[in-house]
Every structure is written in C-alpha cells, then in structure tokens.
Enzyme design. Structure first.
Site, PDB file in Angstrom:
ATOM      1  N   GLY A   6       4.496   4.109   2.898  1.00  0.00           N
ATOM      2  CA  GLY A   6       4.046   2.866   2.281  1.00  0.00           C
ATOM      3  C   GLY A   6       4.203   1.735   3.270  1.00  0.00           C
ATOM      4  O   GLY A   6       4.823   1.896   4.324  1.00  0.00           O
ATOM      5  N   LYS A   7       3.606   0.609   2.978  1.00  0.00           N
ATOM      6  CA  LYS A   7       3.794  -0.565   3.831  1.00  0.00           C
ATOM      7  C   LYS A   7       3.431  -1.798   3.024  1.00  0.00           C
ATOM      8  O   LYS A   7       2.588  -1.737   2.133  1.00  0.00           O
ATOM      9  CB  LYS A   7       2.879  -0.483   5.065  1.00  0.00           C
ATOM     10  CG  LYS A   7       3.374  -1.317   6.223  1.00  0.00           C
ATOM     11  CD  LYS A   7       4.412  -0.576   7.037  1.00  0.00           C
ATOM     12  CE  LYS A   7       4.956  -1.410   8.171  1.00  0.00           C
ATOM     13  NZ  LYS A   7       5.885  -0.638   9.021  1.00  0.00           N
ATOM     14  N   GLY A   8       4.055  -2.923   3.368  1.00  0.00           N
ATOM     15  CA  GLY A   8       3.750  -4.168   2.674  1.00  0.00           C
ATOM     16  C   GLY A   8       3.468  -5.272   3.663  1.00  0.00           C
ATOM     17  O   GLY A   8       3.900  -5.213   4.810  1.00  0.00           O
TER      18      GLY A   8
ATOM     19  N   VAL B  69       0.862  -1.186   0.000  1.00  0.00           N
ATOM     20  CA  VAL B  69       0.000   0.000   0.000  1.00  0.00           C
ATOM     21  C   VAL B  69       0.893   1.229   0.000  1.00  0.00           C
ATOM     22  O   VAL B  69       1.830   1.334   0.794  1.00  0.00           O
ATOM     23  CB  VAL B  69      -0.935   0.013   1.243  1.00  0.00           C
ATOM     24  CG1 VAL B  69      -1.718   1.320   1.300  1.00  0.00           C
ATOM     25  CG2 VAL B  69      -1.881  -1.179   1.219  1.00  0.00           C
TER      26      VAL B  69
END
Ligand code: NAD
Length: 428
Positions: A117-119, A72
C-alpha cells in the site's frame, strides 16, 4: 546548446519518467517469463483499492484550506497492506499507485507476510506550521480510517513524514477505536512501540546487499570507490555503514549539491556536519560540486538513494560504476536499465536493495502485537538473515532464467503473490 553543456539535467520524456509505466513494464517482463495467465495478470496489475479524500484543515490564521490525500492498496493476498505515507506538493495518484505496487513486490521478495500500500497527501510541509501538520495528519488518518488497522493496512513514514507523524496517526486511530493500538503504524518512536534498529534499517539493508553483490563480483571494499546520491535516512546511513566496512566513499550529495573527495570522505565527520548545519555545503574535507554529473563520477559502486528517475536514457551511458545498488525507489527507468545491461553493469533493484526498512517494520509490527521487544542485536541479526537469503534467491532466479537481477527479483516476488492468490481462489 547541446545536451550535457547546459546546467539543467537533461530530461527524459514524460512516458519514460512515469513511475506507473515503469512498474507496469517491469511487471510485464516477469509475468511473460512466468507465463502468467491473463486473469491473474489483470488482478496483479491493478490496485485492489484506491481512496481519494478531501480534507478541510483549520490554518493558524483561522482560514480553512482543503487538501487532497490518497491511500492505495495494491494487493493484500499475503497479508495486510504495508507502505509509507508521503507529503509532497507534486504527489499524484499514478505515483502512489506505482509505489503501492512496488511495496507488494518488495514485501514478497523478502518474504514477509504483507501486501503493498502507499499513501500521499498533496501539500508542501515547509509552508505548514507544526500545528497545521498535526491537524492535517489527524484529519487524513480519520478520513482513511475505514481501511486502516493492524490487520488491514499499516502505514509507515516516507518522504517528509517521520516518527512524529506516525505517533499522531497511532494516537488518532487509537482514539477512534478506544484502545491504544501501536501496531497500526510502524516507524514510531521507540517509547510508543517503535523497534530498535528501524531508523538505520534501510541503510543497513543497502550495506548488506552491497556486501553480497561485491562477493559475487569478487571485489574488496578497500578497492571500491563509492558515490552516494542523497544523504538522508537511506543514503547517509548507508554511506556511514559502508565507510565502517572499509569502502572509500568519494561522494555524497543532498538536494543542494555534492561533496567530492577522490581520496575518500571522513563519513562520521560529514554526518556530524550535516546534523549541525542542515546541508553539506561548507564541509571542509572535500570539494563542493554541482549535483549535475555526480552520478557519472569515477567509482566502482553507485548508490542512488534520493529519488525517482535519476538513471535514464539521458545519462545511463555515462555511468562509470560496475555495480549500482538502488537505495531509492525507482531511481532507474526501464530504458536506463537497458543501457546499463548492455554495458554489463550489475544493478541490485530497489525492491530488494531497500527492503531492509520494511523488513524491520515487519519486526516492529510483530513486537507490537507480542508486546515484547527485541534487542538491537537481535533485530540486526534477523535483518541480515532476511537480506542475505533474499539476495541469494533473487540471484538464483535470475541465473535460472538468464535475466538481470531486477527481473529476477520480480520473478521471485510475482510468483509468490500469484501462488497465494491461486491458493486462496477467487472470492465470489
Ligand atoms: P530523506 O528525506 O531522509 O533523504 C533524502 C536525501 O536525498 C536528502 O539528503 C535530500 O537532500 C536528498 N535529495 C533529494 N533530492 C535530491 C536530488 N535531486 N539530488 C541529490 N540529493 C537529493 O529520504 P530517505 O528516507 O533517505 O529516502 C530516500 C529514498 O529512499 C526515497 O526514494 C524513498 O522512497 C526511498 N526509501 C526510503 C526508505 C526509508 O526507510 N527511509 C525505505 C525504502 C525506500
């Protein structure tokens, strides 16, 4: 059985525990105070981009398992997205969305030129061999390749990912673009472009904001008992550095249980024991107690540095500390914060308190792009400058608006992103 007498932690309701709801609540409070117009609010509330990928991975026994992963990107107005990748069986899109937004606010509050962001990958790394983990990591990288890059989105480690994971991502990306591109991830091994001081950076940042907050409260380290939840990269390193500064660390915990010694723990010995045994249980210089109730032990400073949703409507009224410094992301729910506020407890929020990690990640990215590497002394002294300046700007903002430090931090962060967004204008 009444609450508090069961062995299970009392659970707050699901809405209280949804990290995206918590983030949206905090965003809303600050947006109201900033009198943000509806359009800008809508832009900053939503992630810019969400990618969900299905990844077939060849298992060691020859079978194929399909995993689901997310990346995201919340906002890139101020620069490339930045944020970790988490491997966990229960990771979900709402959690990744919240964590991505928190990264936008965190990068902004310490004024580094990144967005958030992040995953996440749904998997249980304990059930995967090293080879399976490598194939999963490489396939995930290939699947999100189109939105990655040093100028687009720069991942880092998070829960259950580490330097090795970053090395695999860097290699996979580099093979696709046909050149070694170290700046595509941070938190790498030093031999392939990692930064000195990165591993300790989050704990060091926690120690630095504790020092600034203690000055504000007029307290001395020597008279301060500290309880730390979690003994990993953030909690363990933070506790060790605070011990060196003269604080009395009376309790640390891991996921299995907690050590408690009201006279203070010998932190270097605790860390050696943990390294050699993999858990705290069995350490001889302290009582070994259940995690339940650890946050409520007598202390002046409490550092939740394990996971989300630890201080909630169910236990905030029993916290004895006068200062809470959030090492973890999202350890206090909005209701938990309200209760602490009503009792006059100072809370240094996650987006400020644990921003030391992303700050040194930024230093790593800068060094990779320059191809010139700094000494640990330079890294640590630049980190200190950033943390002290950011703490002061948050305190100033909070005092100006007569709000708590969390809202102060969101005001600083959202104001910076919103200004940049307005300067750039709406692309059509
Ligand atoms: P880690 O895996 O190194 O350590 C986590 C520690 O918490 C371990 O000791 C684990 O046993 C313990 N733990 C887990 N669940 C627990 C529970 N319910 N009760 C008590 N202890 C428990 O992880 P970390 O890197 O230290 O991250 C901790 C938190 O800090 C996470 O919220 C993470 O997102 C956040 N954070 C980490 C960094 C970083 O640079 N590592 C940066 C910013 C924020």
């Amino acid at each position: 059985m009444s609450e508090g007498t069961t062995n299970q932690p009392a659970k707050a309701n699901r809405d209280e525990l949804n990290p995206f709801h918590s983030m949206a609540h905090q965003f809303g409070l600050a947006a109201d105070l900033l009198e943000l117009d509806e359009g800008t609010r809508d832009v900053l509330r939503q992630p810019d981009r969400e990618l969900t990928v299905s990844m077939p991975v060849l298992k060691d026994d020859g079978s194929i398992e399909v995993f689901t992963g997310y990346r995201v990107q919340h906002n890139f107005s101020r620069g490339p997205c930045k944020g970790g990748i988490r491997f966990a069986p229960d990771v979900n899109l709402d959690e990744v969305r919240a964590l991505a937004a928190w990264m936008t606010w965190k990068c902004s509050v310490v004024d580094i030129p990144f967005g958030g962001g992040k995953g996440g990958v749904i998997c249980d790394p304990r059930n995967l061999s090293k080879g399976e983990l490598e194939r999963l990591t490489r396939r995930y990288t290939a699947s999100i390749m189109d939105i990655l890059g040093p100028d687009r989105d720069v991942p880092a480690p998070d829960m259950n990912t580490n330097e090795q994971t970053m090395a695999w991502i860097m290699d996979t990306y580099s093979m696709h673009v046909r050149r070694t591109t170290t700046a595509v991830v941070t938190g790498k091994p030093i031999a392939i472009g990692g930064s000195k001081g990165r591993r300790e950076a989050t704990g060091r940042g926690v120690m630095l904001v504790c020092r600034e907050a203690m000055k504000k409260l007029g307290r001395n380290p020597e008279d301060t008992r500290v309880v730390v939840q979690g003994c990993g990269n953030v909690g363990g390193v933070g506790a060790l550095l605070l011990h060196r500064e003269g604080y009395k660390i009376v309790s640390v915990s891991d996921m299995y249980g907690a050590l408690y010694n009201p006279e203070g723990l010998d932190m270097p010995a605790v860390m050696d024991y943990l390294r050699d045994n993999g858990k705290l249980e069995g350490f001889s210089g302290a009582d070994y107690i259940e995690n339940e109730g650890q946050l409520e032990l007598p202390c002046e400073l409490l550092i939740p540095a394990a996971t989300e949703n630890q201080i909630t409507s169910k236990n905030a009224d029993r916290i004895q500390a006068e200062l809470v410094v959030e090492g973890a992301n999202g350890p206090t729910t909005p209701r938990g914060q309200e209760i602490l506020d009503s009792r006059g407890v100072m809370v240094v929020p996650d987006i400020l308190a644990n921003a030391g990690g992303v700050t040194v990640s930024y230093f790593e990215w800068v060094q990779d792009r320059m191809g010139y590497f700094w000494t640990e002394e330079i890294v640590n002294s630049r980190l200190e400058q950033v943390m002290v300046k950011s703490f002061q700007s948050v305190v100033k903002m909070a005092e100006r608006h007569n709000v708590n430090l969390r809202t102060g931090a969101y005001l600083v962060a959202i104001d910076r992103v919103a200004r940049v967004y307005r300067m750039r204008g709406v692309f059509a």
